[in-house]
Design an enzyme around this catalytic site. Structure first.
Site, mmCIF file in Angstrom:
data_model
loop_
_atom_site.group_PDB
_atom_site.id
_atom_site.type_symbol
_atom_site.label_atom_id
_atom_site.label_comp_id
_atom_site.label_asym_id
_atom_site.label_seq_id
_atom_site.Cartn_x
_atom_site.Cartn_y
_atom_site.Cartn_z
ATOM 1 N N ASP A 100 -15.288 5.801 0.597
ATOM 2 C CA ASP A 100 -15.885 4.769 1.442
ATOM 3 C C ASP A 100 -17.373 4.666 1.107
ATOM 4 O O ASP A 100 -17.726 4.550 -0.060
ATOM 5 C CB ASP A 100 -15.608 5.076 2.919
ATOM 6 C CG ASP A 100 -16.109 4.004 3.871
ATOM 7 O OD1 ASP A 100 -15.456 2.950 3.976
ATOM 8 O OD2 ASP A 100 -17.154 4.220 4.513
ATOM 9 N N HIS A 300 -6.910 2.722 3.766
ATOM 10 C CA HIS A 300 -8.306 2.998 3.448
ATOM 11 C C HIS A 300 -8.639 4.483 3.377
ATOM 12 O O HIS A 300 -9.513 4.892 2.621
ATOM 13 C CB HIS A 300 -9.201 2.343 4.501
ATOM 14 C CG HIS A 300 -10.659 2.590 4.281
ATOM 15 N ND1 HIS A 300 -11.341 2.055 3.212
ATOM 16 C CD2 HIS A 300 -11.568 3.333 4.976
ATOM 17 C CE1 HIS A 300 -12.614 2.438 3.267
ATOM 18 N NE2 HIS A 300 -12.772 3.213 4.319
#
Length: 321
Positions: A100, A300
């Site tokens: 991320d 994610h």
């Protein structure tokens, strides 16, 4: 179990969870996460003959939390990584792995500080080169000017996002993590929200939560944010213009270290950026890209949703360096 150390750097103190001996591997998390995001990787990396060092990024958990927004720009983040490496292994280079926001931090650390970085891997967020324009300019054109919600636009104003996320950290973690996970059905992340709505509006709190994140895991994250708050983590998003101006100084430079990318098939980050041919796009910006894998069904939270698959790829890459 990792050993916790507080490492005092010239600009900030960082908490690090460390395990093993051998070449240094620094693990850098994203939003809203913690060193704990690497709990499935620390042991295997250490067992493979490396020193695993998972940090709390500045603003998070046990690390220092400067108040100034500018203290969270990319120049400071790259500086933290370089100073950490020099502190732990003076005069040597380290291997970096980021997820991320941690991915842009390690990508740019490799680009800007090749004297400190031996190899680099990024999860979720691919590297597409030195930016040609500020990210928020793109957000303004694609979302804000059309009256559409975009979470990073919501994060820009100091106060409202902090208040929403800090009101109930447990619920914030549950809703946000689920919404962009591979287990969330299509439409869980609402695409019909309008500019001015908040992050958590329209997000669901699943019952039960998918097994890859236990109640104990959620409680740990929530406890960290109950203590530290969300101001520092959100400040990272408030530096897009400053980051653009800083990174523009490195136009024309490429990442030359051995590199690796791992993403999730259902990660909204890839949809947001436009999938294209990732290997081709990244290969133009990295001269030694050794893999760009997309994990089927994964969302994610790459290394948490698919720890075995991620570890297999990371360890093969590490051993091949």
């Amino acid at each position: 179990m990792p050993e916790f150390r507080t490492i005092d750097l010239p600009d900030v103190s960082l908490r690090a969870a460390m395990q093993g001996s051998g070449p240094l591997v620094v693990l850098v998390h994203g939003f809203p996460e913690s060193w704990y995001s690497w709990r499935h990787q620390i042991g295997p990396i250490a067992d493979a003959g490396f020193t695993a060092c998972a940090i709390d990024v500045r603003g998070y958990g046990g690390s220092g939390k400067p108040a100034d927004i500018a203290a969270y720009d990319m120049e400071h983040m790259v500086g933290d990584v370089a100073a950490l490496i020099e502190h732990l292994t003076p005069g040597e280079k380290a291997i970096l792995i980021g997820h991320d926001w941690g991915a842009p931090i390690v990508w740019n650390s490799a680009l800007i500080r090749p004297d400190r970085v031996r190899a680099v891997a990024g999860l979720s967020v691919p590297y597409t080169g030195v930016p040609k324009t500020s990210f928020m300019e793109l957000v303004d054109k694609v979302f804000t000017q059309r009256g559409k919600f975009f979470y990073q636009a919501w994060f820009q104003n100091v106060g409202p996002a902090e208040a929403e996320l800090e009101a109930d950290p447990t619920q914030s973690i549950r809703k946000f993590y689920y919404a962009i996970s591979g287990d969330a059905p299509d439409g869980t992340w609402p695409n019909d929200k309008v500019h001015g709505q908040s992050l958590l509006e329209g997000l669901v709190d699943p019952d039960p939560f998918p097994a890859w994140l236990s109640d104990e895991d959620i409680a740990y994250y929530a406890g960290q944010f109950a203590e530290s708050g969300f101001r520092g983590p959100l400040n990272r998003y408030r530096n897009h213009q400053r980051d653009f101006e800083y990174l523009s100084r490195f136009e024309g430079r490429k990442i030359e270290q051995p590199s690796l990318f791992i993403g999730g098939e259902r990660d909204l980050v890839l949809s947001m950026l436009g999938r294209g041919n990732l290997l081709e796009i990244m290969g133009e910006e990295m001269t030694d890209l050794r893999g760009a894998d997309i994990l089927e069904g994964c969302g994610h939270w790459t290394q948490q949703e698919r720890p075995a698959q991620v570890n297999e790829r990371l360890l093969a890459w590490l051993k091949g360096l």
